[in-house]
Scaffold this active site. Sequence first.
Site, PDB file in Angstrom:
ATOM      1  N   SER A 128      -8.417   3.339   0.199  1.00 42.96           N
ATOM      2  CA  SER A 128      -7.124   3.155  -0.461  1.00 42.96           C
ATOM      3  C   SER A 128      -7.115   3.248  -1.985  1.00 42.96           C
ATOM      4  O   SER A 128      -6.044   3.261  -2.585  1.00 42.96           O
ATOM      5  CB  SER A 128      -6.524   1.815  -0.056  1.00 42.96           C
ATOM      6  OG  SER A 128      -5.920   1.959   1.198  1.00 42.96           O
TER       7      SER A 128
ATOM      8  N   SER B  99      -3.656   3.344   0.595  1.00 41.65           N
ATOM      9  CA  SER B  99      -2.478   2.529   0.434  1.00 41.65           C
ATOM     10  C   SER B  99      -2.116   2.217  -1.021  1.00 41.65           C
ATOM     11  O   SER B  99      -0.993   1.813  -1.283  1.00 41.65           O
ATOM     12  CB  SER B  99      -2.665   1.210   1.180  1.00 41.65           C
ATOM     13  OG  SER B  99      -3.720   0.463   0.591  1.00 41.65           O
TER      14      SER B  99
ATOM     15  N   LYS C 227      -1.680  -3.565  -8.184  1.00 45.05           N
ATOM     16  CA  LYS C 227      -1.206  -3.365  -6.805  1.00 45.05           C
ATOM     17  C   LYS C 227      -0.599  -4.660  -6.285  1.00 45.05           C
ATOM     18  O   LYS C 227      -1.138  -5.750  -6.532  1.00 45.05           O
ATOM     19  CB  LYS C 227      -2.391  -2.925  -5.940  1.00 45.05           C
ATOM     20  CG  LYS C 227      -2.041  -2.533  -4.517  1.00 45.05           C
ATOM     21  CD  LYS C 227      -3.285  -2.025  -3.787  1.00 45.05           C
ATOM     22  CE  LYS C 227      -2.985  -1.593  -2.356  1.00 45.05           C
ATOM     23  NZ  LYS C 227      -4.194  -1.080  -1.661  1.00 45.05           N
TER      24      LYS C 227
HETATM   25  N1  GLN Z   1      -6.004   4.387   5.225  1.00 46.90           N
HETATM   26  C1  GLN Z   1      -6.859   3.353   5.678  1.00 46.90           C
HETATM   27  C2  GLN Z   1      -6.097   2.433   6.610  1.00 46.90           C
HETATM   28  O1  GLN Z   1      -5.012   2.741   6.901  1.00 46.90           O
HETATM   29  C3  GLN Z   1      -7.422   2.601   4.517  1.00 46.90           C
HETATM   30  C4  GLN Z   1      -6.503   1.637   3.936  1.00 46.90           C
HETATM   31  C5  GLN Z   1      -7.123   0.834   2.833  1.00 46.90           C
HETATM   32  O2  GLN Z   1      -8.162   1.209   2.284  1.00 46.90           O
HETATM   33  N2  GLN Z   1      -6.504  -0.277   2.495  1.00 46.90           N
HETATM   34  O3  GLN Z   1      -6.584   1.448   7.042  1.00 46.90           O
END
Ligand code: GLN
Length: 483
Positions: A176, A152, A77
């Site tokens: 994410s 994400s 990532k």
């Molecule tokens: N969807 C969640 C957010 O927008 C989690 C994102 C993540 O785990 N980095 O914060």
Amino acid sequence: MEPFRLGVSDAVDLLRRGGISAAELLEALFRRIDAVEPVVRAFVTVTRDEASARLGELESSGEGPHQALHAIPLAVKDNICTAGVKTTCSSRILRNFVPPYESTVTARLLREGYILLGKTNLDEFAMGSSTENSGFFPTRNPWDPERVPGGSSGGSAAAVAADECLAALGSDTGGSIRQPASFCGVVGLKPTYGRVSRYGLVAFASSLDQIGPITKSVRDAALLLNVISGHDPLDSTSAPVDRQDFTRSLDRGVKGLRIGVPKEYFVEGLDREVEQAVRDAIGELERLGAEVSEVSLPHTGYAVATYYILATSEASSNLARYDGVKYGFRAEGADLIEMYMETRAEGFGPEVKRRIMLGTYALSAGYYEAYYRKAQQVRTLIKEDFERAFERVDLIVTPTTPTPAFRLGEKVSDPLQMYLSDIFTISVNLAGVPGISIPCGFSTEGLPIGMQLIGRHFDEETLLRAAHAYEAATGWHGRRPVL
Ligand code: GLN
């Protein structure tokens, strides 16, 4: 089988037996990337030249027999620092940032002989659930290019599902790793907070962030966890626990394991097909010998609000460092203050700005007690919910997400809808416990459905063992999208 379809464990075996050469495997993956990237767009950067050079190095090193991941091609990532390779966080503010140092997780992968294929797309600074918040382009779901891959870590999950890499690393602050794994029909593991070093992970919300693997099987998740976990003096939140071999107990089955089903997770808003698939999966675990009972996590209803106060507060503080001076992009301004303002106005996308504003507000004098401190208190209650449940059960099973992958564009104009879709994953981060998403079926539209298993602090062993038993009995993870 075409080599790009391999998972990590099978590729390790095949390479050792001489059934394929490292060069053939690497070449097959780059051909696959060329073939499917025009549709999927999982990668921000493909490191073809670096990978060839690395292959040469590995071949002449003589280290092969000692390395757990010798010549295994993986994706990472793009919020995890790789020395000499651009690390953008899919943000314009870091679009040309080349880290001078290696993250601990990738340093450990390097030591075990991996080959970096490229850096995968994400919601800018990991803020989002669809990868549509990327500052560059959205990634598409390999099962249906009109749908999001989740986020994400959408690039990593899509790359694994599309067989563009054997496995990938993601990060998980509120889901994410698990949510995109669920949307893309692959395995995603968020380890216990403190299990894996975050040194070199670009910080979003430091009390929640954790790095973990996205893989084609539970065995591969265990194998990668073996490599990336363990205490690291470079990360003060890294726990002083001994390293262990998570692959050893995988085959022990679930007989006698007590599994809890939290009633607060099977409520209105949960898609009927998702509910059915997860209930069937729970039935399967029971057939395999687990004892299933209902549990309660009574503060679940407060999790989204709590998370979005704490995560944005921490983000507003963490992102203060992008000021045009220390890192990346810089806009010109008449004076220093104007330079800061222009740099941040141009460098950050709308969701990142929204979070910085929300977090700054929650932390500001006069509101701190009402928001930030209150959220910290509720976080403790959520953590205690899990502690109480784990007095009675060894594992908790839930759906990973309320619905299968949604359509591109469906939620972008409504941030609250997007936030609400994280309902089943964020409590796990707030409590710091480990969670894994594994495939457990498909919707009538052919979209993958994921089941989440949640374990006690530092009990990834039980988590992986149960996930493996289910996977071995059902085989959903073996299905691949037609691309
Ligand atoms: N969807 C969640 C957010 O927008 C989690 C994102 C993540 O785990 N980095 O914060």
